[in-house]
Design a protein around this motif. Structure first.
Motif, short mmCIF file in Angstrom:
data_model
loop_
_atom_site.label_atom_id
_atom_site.label_comp_id
_atom_site.label_asym_id
_atom_site.label_seq_id
_atom_site.Cartn_x
_atom_site.Cartn_y
_atom_site.Cartn_z
N LYS A 4 1.14 -0.99 0.02
CA LYS A 4 0.01 -0.09 0.00
C LYS A 4 1.09 1.36 0.18
O LYS A 4 1.99 1.86 0.39
N ASP A 5 0.48 1.62 -0.70
CA ASP A 5 0.77 3.94 -0.89
C ASP A 5 0.93 4.09 0.54
O ASP A 5 0.26 3.75 1.23
N HIS A 8 -1.92 6.08 1.57
CA HIS A 8 -3.33 4.38 1.72
C HIS A 8 -4.25 5.28 2.05
O HIS A 8 -5.11 5.76 2.25
N LYS A 12 -8.34 6.36 2.06
CA LYS A 12 -9.20 6.21 2.25
C LYS A 12 -10.56 7.26 3.24
O LYS A 12 -11.46 7.23 3.55
N ASP A 25 -10.75 -2.96 -0.93
CA ASP A 25 -9.59 -2.17 0.12
C ASP A 25 -8.44 -2.89 -0.07
O ASP A 25 -8.22 -4.51 1.19
N PRO A 26 -7.80 -3.83 -1.48
CA PRO A 26 -7.68 -3.14 -2.70
C PRO A 26 -8.98 -4.04 -3.57
O PRO A 26 -9.64 -4.84 -3.41
N TYR A 37 -4.98 -5.00 -9.00
CA TYR A 37 -4.65 -4.49 -7.35
C TYR A 37 -5.22 -3.15 -7.92
O TYR A 37 -4.23 -2.23 -7.75
N ASP A 39 -5.68 0.34 -6.07
CA ASP A 39 -5.85 0.50 -4.39
C ASP A 39 -7.17 0.67 -3.27
O ASP A 39 -7.31 -0.20 -2.44
N GLU A 58 -6.62 4.82 -7.90
CA GLU A 58 -5.20 4.50 -7.67
C GLU A 58 -4.68 5.45 -6.62
O GLU A 58 -4.09 6.96 -7.10
N ILE A 59 -3.86 5.10 -5.10
CA ILE A 59 -3.40 6.27 -4.70
C ILE A 59 -2.18 6.45 -4.62
O ILE A 59 -1.33 5.51 -5.31
N LYS A 60 -0.98 8.01 -5.13
CA LYS A 60 0.12 8.05 -5.12
C LYS A 60 0.48 8.91 -4.17
O LYS A 60 -0.41 9.79 -4.04
#
Length: 138
Positions: A4-5, A8, A12, A25-26, A37, A39, A58-60
């Motif tokens: 996970k980032d 994350h 959320k 999740d995911p 997958y 996020d 999608e989390i960055k």
């Protein structure tokens, strides 16, 4: 399953605070012999819509040494996920979540703006410290 980032849980919580329900999740997608997958998956019931709104995120974090390298990776993932979602869950809209500082310092550059427009990338801009969504960029 991928790691996970670092933001994350922050994103959320920001989605939950914005009235979204996290549904995966995911979000696992098997498409064309590949396991993917994304996020998060979330839904929001909107009074005017019977089935509500479904998104994938999608989390960055963009905390590495090269923003352009991280952008390349994020762009590749985004395109792959969007193709899989169009086939498997066409009602779900994909977003790329990016920190507000990165958005202002990098995502507003002319080259990045051209790529975002050209590739139809939808963004969620989040504030990691306040755990809130600052802006939805369609």
């Amino acid at each position: 399953m991928p790691a996970k980032d670092i933001f994350h849980e922050t994103v959320k919580k920001a989605l939950l605070n914005d009235g979204w329900t996290i549904t995966a999740d995911p979000l696992y997608i098997e498409f064309g012999g590949v396991d993917l997958y994304v996020d998060l998956a979330a839904e929001k019931v909107i009074a005017a819509e019977k089935n509500g709104r479904k998104i994938a995120v999608e989390i960055k974090s963009f905390v590495g040494s090269s923003l352009i390298t991280e952008f390349h990776v994020a762009l590749g993932q985004f395109i792959n996920y969007r193709i899989a979602l169009q086939a498997e869950e066409p009602e779900r809209v994909l977003y790329l979540a990016v920190p507000v500082d990165t958005y202002h310092n990098f995502f507003t550059l002319p080259f990045v703006q051209i790529v975002i427009t050209n590739q139809r990338i939808k963004l969620i801009v989040y504030n990691a410290e306040q755990e809130v969504i600052v802006e939805w960029r369609e």
